[in-house]
Design a protein around this motif. Structure first.
Motif, PDB file in Angstrom:
ATOM      1  N   ASP A  92      -5.778  -5.228   1.988  1.00 49.92           N
ATOM      2  CA  ASP A  92      -5.474  -4.346   3.128  1.00 49.92           C
ATOM      3  C   ASP A  92      -6.686  -4.080   4.008  1.00 49.92           C
ATOM      4  O   ASP A  92      -6.652  -3.195   4.875  1.00 49.92           O
ATOM      5  N   LYS A 152       0.833  -1.198   0.000  1.00 55.06           N
ATOM      6  CA  LYS A 152       0.000   0.000   0.000  1.00 55.06           C
ATOM      7  C   LYS A 152       0.867   1.247   0.000  1.00 55.06           C
ATOM      8  O   LYS A 152       0.500   2.295  -0.549  1.00 55.06           O
ATOM      9  N   ASP A 175      -1.066  -4.624   3.294  1.00 57.52           N
ATOM     10  CA  ASP A 175      -0.844  -3.536   4.252  1.00 57.52           C
ATOM     11  C   ASP A 175      -1.108  -4.074   5.647  1.00 57.52           C
ATOM     12  O   ASP A 175      -2.070  -4.810   5.872  1.00 57.52           O
TER      13      ASP A 175
END
Length: 701
Positions: free
Chosen positions: A692, A580, A623
């Motif tokens: 994420d 990310k 992430d």
């Protein structure tokens, strides 16, 4: 305590008195033990070859009377790994009563169906075609084995005479006949005509031996095989040479492997014209002696004799007529020389099929060769998965040993083509193939994963293996690789120590993939590290390390992978594990975030360039993978905690709270993202998938 001579030279004596004594009250368990130790020696029988049995008295559940039950290896099993789940238990008397309804050779297939009417144990494995061969003989314990030495005797031109020369009147001999009920009758007749024999040689096929106890049966098998092996060894010593002597010399070992690794993807691509294949390579001494010999040209086209051999290796190999000094980098010239040889092989196989087929024969199977011989370099094999191709290679080595022995004795003979075809395309064999479980989504594919010593990389490797792929684990830490390799089943994975900052190390890893599996279809660049510092604290060393591992490493991995994928001409997948942070600007992250952004854009550039080769390039953006991720074991966690003004212990909750789904992200979630790209989204390239939990500021669009 056994006082019988047990110092064999040509077979392994593996009987353990202590282990056997623990099983003596359970004759079926003892029979399974005997089977397993016989199958542990490939000189005695090959994987999946042969079968074993024992007979016990059990209580009939309907009459409460004592009845004789035969326990025998079921269809498709392997004696080396046989368990109770792999055997069939049948009423011996019922099986023998099938003689009353047998209608002759044309009735063989129907008889197999009638075996089910003889079942005693309702949990039985499907009885194999060899069941009556055990049932029509009266002995308590029987071994049917495929030792190379015995098949050499069985495949010799004057097999019956040689049998007499080795064992005198103590061994029977039955000419070649396809396995089935009638062969069982022939064994029964041979015993009745020669009641004092200790076993029977089956022409072109194998060996039957027996005993009153499991141990006596085991020893009888070993002794008979030892006698045949010594006879052949003496014949070879008398002759002075094997296979007519050496015609060409092998290349030095290192050069052989270099050539084989370069050739493997090219061969794999051509062999995969019908279905993608997995490869195997061997340059064992016994192989080189045969493929470099004067007699190769005469013997190879004859094909194998034992049914178990050619069912796995095809009726004959493809022998390449190439010079060993070919240019490793000139794929076009290689293809020009190889394609006509493969075309000719396919045409010959098609002619074999058309000439021999019956009205009810199954459709012709893949006409590509399974075994490919390159004199001076080694032997390649290709099949649907690693186990099948490795076993095919082992079976052809068995066939080499058979030819070696038969030629030393007199002259090697193979089965007539029609006999071979009738077994290869037997309806019962076809039914067995149709019962095979459905292949997994990534079956027949090879994946190389960097950073696979733990964390996200290992989770990705686990997922791809779970979905059917063969895996090459790479990492800089060999101890972690060895530990990881131990978690996979045999024939699933291998490993290569690889430093992605070194071009030569990357080349060696791909070479390993080619030698182990034939090439590579999926590359996942998961190797990485993270450095979180403010601009003023970020050193040139920090910058260069991140660029070398994440960016340059990706570039070199992709460049080498594409070279192999183009040789194969089967397309491929390259997956970059970015972050990310390559999309979102955050504090104290200039070196890491820049490297991840470079990975992402390089993937888009490669996707645009490689689409014409059907090579798809995509990116996964994780992430907050804290639990189970290696990069959080170091200073990165402290750096990120400092950036957000929290403690390291608070990081998992912090990252979970900040995503839209409020979920903790695990390495397995990243692995699922990779699988979606290589196993489901097969028309996606140049894409970025965020794993994420939903970070609005990282939305790609």
């Amino acid at each position: 305590m056994n006082l019988i001579k047990t110092d064999f030279k040509h077979v392994d004596y593996l009987w353990d008195d202590k282990k056997a004594s623990e099983l003596e009250d359970d004759q079926v368990a003892l029979f399974l033990y005997r089977s397993n130790i016989l199958g542990a020696d490939l000189r005695i029988t090959n994987y999946g070859g042969g079968n074993t049995s024992c007979k016990t008295f059990e209580k009939d559940p309907l009459t409460n009377e004592e009845v004789e039950v035969m326990w025998v290896k079921g269809s498709g099993g392997d004696i080396g790994t046989l368990t109770r789940a792999g055997i069939a238990g049948l009423y011996t008397e019922r099986l023998r009563n099938l003689k009353n309804v047998y209608g002759g050779l044309e009735d063989e297939d129907r008889m197999v169906g009638l075996f089910n009417h003889c079942i005693y144990d309702l949990d039985s494995k499907a009885p194999s075609i060899d069941t009556p061969l055990h049932g029509l003989l009266p002995f308590k314990h029987i071994d049917h084995l495929h030792p190379d030495a015995l098949i050499a005797v069985a495949a010799a031109e004057d097999s019956e005479k040689v049998t007499k020369e080795i064992w005198g009147d103590t061994m029977g001999w039955v000419p070649w006949q396809r396995p089935g009920f009638d062969l069982g009758l022939q064994l029964e007749k041979c015993l009745n005509d020669n009641p004092s024999i200790r076993g029977i040689v089956l022409g072109s096929h194998g060996l039957f031996t027996w005993g009153d106890t499991s141990y006596e049966c085991y020893m009888n098998s070993l002794e008979v095989i030892e006698m045949a092996s010594e006879f052949i060894e003496n014949k070879i010593a008398e002759n002075g040479t094997v296979f007519g002597g050496e015609k060409i010399a092998s290349l030095p070992k290192a050069e052989r492997l270099e050539k084989a690794a370069a050739l493997m993807p090219v061969l794999r691509g051509i062999c995969s014209s019908n279905n993608r294949m997995i490869g195997h390579f061997t340059d064992a001494n016994v192989v080189m002696e045969y493929i470099n010999s004067n007699d190769l040209e005469r013997l190879a086209p004859m094909g194998t004799s034992c049914p178990d051999h050619f069912l796995r290796t095809k009726i004959q190999p493809l022998v390449l007529q190439l010079e060993t000094n070919f240019d490793l980098n000139d794929t076009e010239t290689l293809l020009q020389k190889l394609k006509p040889a493969f075309k000719s092989y396919r045409e010959e196989y098609r002619e074999y099929y058309e000439t021999c087929k019956r009205n009810n024969s199954p459709a012709m199977r893949d006409p590509n060769p399974v075994i490919i011989i390159f004199p001076g370099i080694g032997m390649f094999s290709f099949a649907k998965n690693k186990q099948t191709t490795r076993v095919a290679s082992e079976f052809y080595i068995n066939a080499i040993n058979v030819m070696r022995g038969a030629e030393a004795i007199s002259k090697y003979t193979s089965l007539p083509r029609q006999e071979a075809f009738d077994i290869e395309y037997w309806l019962l064999e076809e039914a067995k193939l149709q019962r095979m479980p459905k292949e997994k989504p990534l079956s027949r594919k090879v994946a190389l994963v960097t950073g696979a010593g733990g964390g996200i990389g290992k989770a990705i490797a686990d997922k791809l293996a779970q979905e059917g792929a063969n895996i090459v684990l790479t990492d800089i830490a060999e101890d972690r690789l060895k530990e990881g390799l131990a978690t996979y089943a045999k024939d699933t994975a291998s490993y290569a120590v690889c430093d992605v900052t070194q071009k030569e190390s990357i080349a060696d890893a791909y070479k390993q993939a080619c030698l182990d599996f034939g090439g590579v279809d999926i590359v996942v660049h998961s190797a990485g590290l993270a450095i979180s510092k403010p601009l003023e604290d970020t050193t040139e060393k920090d910058w260069n390390l991140l660029q070398d591992v994440l960016v340059k490493g990706q570039f070199e991995l992709a460049k080498a992978a594409v070279e192999i994928m183009r040789k194969q001409d089967l397309g491929g997948d390259f997956i970059s594990i970015a972050s990310k942070n390559g999309l979102v600007a955050g504090p104290n992250n200039v070196a890491y975030g820049t490297s991840k952004a470079a990975q992402q854009h390089m993937s888009r550039l490669l996707a645009a360039e490689l689409g014409k080769n059907k090579i798809r390039v995509n990116t996964i953006n994780p992430d907050g993978v804290i639990i189970g991720s290696k990069i959080w074991e170091g200073d990165w966690a402290e750096g990120r905690a400092k950036a957000y003004g929290i403690s390291v212990e608070e990081l998992p909750a912090h990252y979970a709270k900040r995503n839209l789904l409020n979920e903790i992200i695990y390495p397995e979630d990243i692995a699922n993202g990779v699988f979606s790209l290589v196993g489901i989204l097969n028309k996606t390239t140049g894409n970025i998938i965020n794993v994420d939990g939903g970070m609005a500021n990282a939305f790609v669009r």
